[in-house]
Design a protein around this motif. Structure first.
Motif, PDB file in Angstrom:
ATOM      1  N   ALA A   1       4.649   8.706  -2.156  1.00  0.00           N
ATOM      2  CA  ALA A   1       3.987   7.458  -1.768  1.00  0.00           C
ATOM      3  C   ALA A   1       4.875   6.575  -0.903  1.00  0.00           C
ATOM      4  O   ALA A   1       4.412   5.593  -0.316  1.00  0.00           O
ATOM      5  CB  ALA A   1       3.546   6.684  -3.010  1.00  0.00           C
ATOM      6  N   GLY A   2       6.180   6.901  -0.807  1.00  0.00           N
ATOM      7  CA  GLY A   2       7.095   6.135   0.037  1.00  0.00           C
ATOM      8  C   GLY A   2       7.422   4.759  -0.490  1.00  0.00           C
ATOM      9  O   GLY A   2       7.825   3.878   0.281  1.00  0.00           O
ATOM     10  N   ASN A   3       7.297   4.530  -1.805  1.00  0.00           N
ATOM     11  CA  ASN A   3       7.493   3.193  -2.368  1.00  0.00           C
ATOM     12  C   ASN A   3       8.754   3.079  -3.220  1.00  0.00           C
ATOM     13  O   ASN A   3       8.853   2.184  -4.052  1.00  0.00           O
ATOM     14  CB  ASN A   3       6.272   2.799  -3.218  1.00  0.00           C
ATOM     15  N   SER A   4       9.705   3.995  -3.048  1.00  0.00           N
ATOM     16  CA  SER A   4      10.960   3.915  -3.786  1.00  0.00           C
ATOM     17  C   SER A   4      12.108   3.544  -2.846  1.00  0.00           C
ATOM     18  O   SER A   4      12.008   3.697  -1.625  1.00  0.00           O
ATOM     19  CB  SER A   4      11.258   5.251  -4.495  1.00  0.00           C
ATOM     20  N   TYR A   5      13.212   3.085  -3.442  1.00  0.00           N
ATOM     21  CA  TYR A   5      14.299   2.511  -2.640  1.00  0.00           C
ATOM     22  C   TYR A   5      15.617   2.702  -3.370  1.00  0.00           C
ATOM     23  O   TYR A   5      15.690   2.611  -4.600  1.00  0.00           O
ATOM     24  CB  TYR A   5      14.006   1.028  -2.416  1.00  0.00           C
ATOM     25  N   LEU A   6      16.689   2.974  -2.605  1.00  0.00           N
ATOM     26  CA  LEU A   6      18.051   3.048  -3.128  1.00  0.00           C
ATOM     27  C   LEU A   6      18.948   2.262  -2.188  1.00  0.00           C
ATOM     28  O   LEU A   6      18.906   2.456  -0.972  1.00  0.00           O
ATOM     29  CB  LEU A   6      18.512   4.504  -3.242  1.00  0.00           C
ATOM     30  N   GLN A   7      19.745   1.371  -2.737  1.00  0.00           N
ATOM     31  CA  GLN A   7      20.514   0.416  -1.941  1.00  0.00           C
ATOM     32  C   GLN A   7      21.535   1.089  -1.033  1.00  0.00           C
ATOM     33  O   GLN A   7      22.266   1.989  -1.445  1.00  0.00           O
ATOM     34  CB  GLN A   7      21.231  -0.563  -2.870  1.00  0.00           C
ATOM     35  N   ASN A   8      21.561   0.653   0.206  1.00  0.00           N
ATOM     36  CA  ASN A   8      22.587   1.027   1.176  1.00  0.00           C
ATOM     37  C   ASN A   8      23.642  -0.069   1.163  1.00  0.00           C
ATOM     38  O   ASN A   8      23.417  -1.168   1.667  1.00  0.00           O
ATOM     39  CB  ASN A   8      21.955   1.181   2.565  1.00  0.00           C
ATOM     40  N   VAL A   9      24.806   0.219   0.568  1.00  0.00           N
ATOM     41  CA  VAL A   9      25.843  -0.811   0.415  1.00  0.00           C
ATOM     42  C   VAL A   9      26.509  -1.151   1.736  1.00  0.00           C
ATOM     43  O   VAL A   9      27.263  -2.133   1.818  1.00  0.00           O
ATOM     44  CB  VAL A   9      26.894  -0.352  -0.611  1.00  0.00           C
TER      45      VAL A   9
ATOM     46  N   ALA B   1       0.832  -1.196   0.000  1.00  0.00           N
ATOM     47  CA  ALA B   1       0.000   0.000   0.000  1.00  0.00           C
ATOM     48  C   ALA B   1       0.873   1.255   0.000  1.00  0.00           C
ATOM     49  O   ALA B   1       2.090   1.196   0.148  1.00  0.00           O
ATOM     50  CB  ALA B   1      -0.905  -0.006   1.232  1.00  0.00           C
ATOM     51  N   ILE B   2       0.229   2.404  -0.193  1.00  0.00           N
ATOM     52  CA  ILE B   2       0.925   3.684  -0.077  1.00  0.00           C
ATOM     53  C   ILE B   2       1.314   3.893   1.385  1.00  0.00           C
ATOM     54  O   ILE B   2       0.496   3.705   2.293  1.00  0.00           O
ATOM     55  CB  ILE B   2       0.019   4.827  -0.572  1.00  0.00           C
ATOM     56  N   GLU B   3       2.571   4.270   1.617  1.00  0.00           N
ATOM     57  CA  GLU B   3       3.069   4.418   2.976  1.00  0.00           C
ATOM     58  C   GLU B   3       2.455   5.654   3.656  1.00  0.00           C
ATOM     59  O   GLU B   3       2.046   6.612   2.993  1.00  0.00           O
ATOM     60  CB  GLU B   3       4.599   4.557   2.952  1.00  0.00           C
ATOM     61  N   PRO B   4       2.405   5.643   4.999  1.00  0.00           N
ATOM     62  CA  PRO B   4       1.845   6.807   5.716  1.00  0.00           C
ATOM     63  C   PRO B   4       2.645   8.083   5.482  1.00  0.00           C
ATOM     64  O   PRO B   4       2.087   9.178   5.535  1.00  0.00           O
ATOM     65  CB  PRO B   4       1.909   6.376   7.193  1.00  0.00           C
ATOM     66  N   LEU B   5       3.962   7.960   5.237  1.00  0.00           N
ATOM     67  CA  LEU B   5       4.828   9.115   5.029  1.00  0.00           C
ATOM     68  C   LEU B   5       5.526   9.030   3.680  1.00  0.00           C
ATOM     69  O   LEU B   5       5.808   7.930   3.176  1.00  0.00           O
ATOM     70  CB  LEU B   5       5.887   9.211   6.141  1.00  0.00           C
ATOM     71  N   GLY B   6       5.798  10.178   3.086  1.00  0.00           N
ATOM     72  CA  GLY B   6       6.599  10.215   1.879  1.00  0.00           C
ATOM     73  C   GLY B   6       8.072  10.007   2.200  1.00  0.00           C
ATOM     74  O   GLY B   6       8.500  10.118   3.354  1.00  0.00           O
ATOM     75  N   THR B   7       8.863   9.703   1.171  1.00  0.00           N
ATOM     76  CA  THR B   7      10.291   9.424   1.356  1.00  0.00           C
ATOM     77  C   THR B   7      11.117  10.228   0.363  1.00  0.00           C
ATOM     78  O   THR B   7      10.812  10.254  -0.828  1.00  0.00           O
ATOM     79  CB  THR B   7      10.594   7.928   1.158  1.00  0.00           C
TER      80      THR B   7
END
Length: 445
Positions: free
Chosen positions: A395-403, A289-295
């Motif tokens: 929407a808080g649904n994106s991600y970038l890898q933490n190496v 779902a769409i997250e409660p907070l944006g990112t």
């Protein structure tokens, strides 16, 4: 050789607009036709072409040597898009009147300040400008004015006053709003500042209503709840369904699979491979779902190894590179699960295939600016330029890898924020209600 002749020779029915070195420009086919003005013989020219970053289109024009009457039309030859599109442009200067517009016959054009609307299917599709659309509207209103002045002078006088207001818009003495709404998703309004963000242009994609789908002659698929399999079974299975290739429109198959991204969430990956033309495409959608907070994710790119970081860009994510004054809007490029290098190359391809940078549509200054932007992107890819890469997803649904996971990444900053009213409006959340339905239903009974 004509376009249809090239197709017969194996060159494909739709030829790209702007041929590469060593290739022939697509040539129109000429057909003798009846002139509807003088009923003599004229010539119709048909050109089947593929506009980069756009759709396959059919460009037709008619000219009569006897009476001089001419006509031109643009029709989409591709499929109807999954989402409708709405362009809202704030016209502030005369330069805005020269913005190129692709308007299909099913698109609606509006100027709210005058309460003026050009309904869908009232005009043929056209490749024109904002000024051209206003001129066509003025021509249509003036067509029957001589008869109205004789039969109904009051109505004719009001129409003359309105035509005068439309003509004044072309001088842009006061700012006004131009809205182009196309449920088929095949219309377009030029961004002359590309690849930078256009502050005066808002692009919104939306799901068609049942009435709009019926207007386009398509039926919405009805979901069958009994046929849905449990989610646990889908995680270990690749689903396949029939679709059409977005490049050549030939029948193709799309594979879909649920994937769990480490330290993030579950996503749906869809991939299409066309056996007819070899075109491949992939798209990623959030499985939750769409997250409660944006990112908002900010990465300081300092080393070539940063190019190998995995990232998930959802359809609601904006991408910014402040040092290049670049912003990729929500919905552009769709959802993607790739690396930072892969996304930057997609952006580079997107800029280079902009239809308004090819042929007569491109001005020398704009071409030089886009070429400089492309060179800077290549410097980032080669590790020669350090920049900040920003992913802002309300929407808080994106991600970038933490190496460095699970440790903190010194070059990566993740901020969570509360969405504004405008963010919720873009996501369609302001009009969405998911609570107290049972209470409301019982009170109505």
């Amino acid at each position: 050789m004509s376009a249809l002749g090239a197709a017969a020779a194996g060159g494909g029915l739709f030829r790209p607009l702007g041929a590469a070195d060593g290739e022939e420009e697509p040539q129109p086919d000429e057909i003798e036709s009846l002139c509807m003005a003088c009923l003599r013989r004229g010539t119709t020219r048909l050109l089947l072409t593929r506009i980069p970053f756009f759709r396959e289109v059919l460009v037709s024009s008619f000219a009569c040597d006897s009476c001089g009457w001419s006509n031109a039309e643009v029709q989409s030859a591709g499929r109807i898009q999954e989402l409708g599109v709405r362009y809202t442009l704030a016209v502030l200067t005369k330069q805005d009147m020269n913005r190129e517009v692709v308007k299909t016959d099913c698109a609606t054009a509006r100027i709210p300040e005058l309460e003026f609307e050009i309904p869908a299917f009232s005009q043929k599709g056209a490749l024109t400008t904002i000024e051209g659309i206003i001129d066509r509207a003025v021509t249509g209103l003036e067509q029957d004015q001589p008869v109205r002045r004789e039969t109904d002078p009051g109505v004719a006088r009001k129409i003359d006053e309105f035509i005068s207001k439309l003509k004044q818009l072309k001088e842009v003495e006061e700012a006004f709003t131009f809205v182009l709404d196309d449920p088929s998703g095949n219309s377009f309004v030029e961004n002359p500042h590309a690849p930078q963000r256009d502050e005066g242009l808002v692009v919104a994609h939306y799901k068609r209503s049942a009435e709009q789908a019926a207007m386009l002659g398509i039926e919405e698929e009805e979901s069958d709840e009994k046929s849905v399999e449990p989610v646990d079974d889908l995680r270990n299975e690749v689903l396949q369904f029939n679709t059409n290739c977005p490049e050549c429109n030939a029948p193709a198959k799309t594979n879909m699979k649920l994937v769990q991204i480490p330290h993030f969430k579950e996503v749906v990956i869809m991939a299409t491979n066309c056996e007819a033309c070899g075109h491949r495409t992939n798209e990623v959608k959030s499985g939750g779902a769409i997250e409660p907070l944006g990112t908002k994710i900010t990465l300081h790119v300092t080393d070539p190894s940063d190019m190998t970081r995995d990232l998930l860009k959802s359809e609601t994510c904006r991408v910014e590179i402040p040092e290049l004054e670049f912003e990729l809007g929500m919905g552009a490029l769709g959802g993607k699960f790739t690396t930072l290098e892969g996304l930057l190359k997609d952006i580079q391809t997107l800029v280079e295939k902009n239809p308004f940078t090819l042929g007569d549509s491109c001005t020398p200054g704009r071409a030089e600016k886009l070429s400089a932007f492309s060179r800077k992107l290549q410097q980032i890819l080669d590790g020669q330029l350090q920049v900040h890469f920003v992913m802002d997803d309300p929407a808080g649904n994106s991600y970038l890898q933490n190496v460095y996971a699970p440790e903190e990444d010194p070059e990566l900053r993740v901020e969570c924020y509360k969405r504004s009213f405008e963010h919720n409006e873009e996501l369609g959340l302001n009009d969405m209600r998911t609570e107290d339905y049972e209470t409301e239903a019982s009170s109505e009974q």
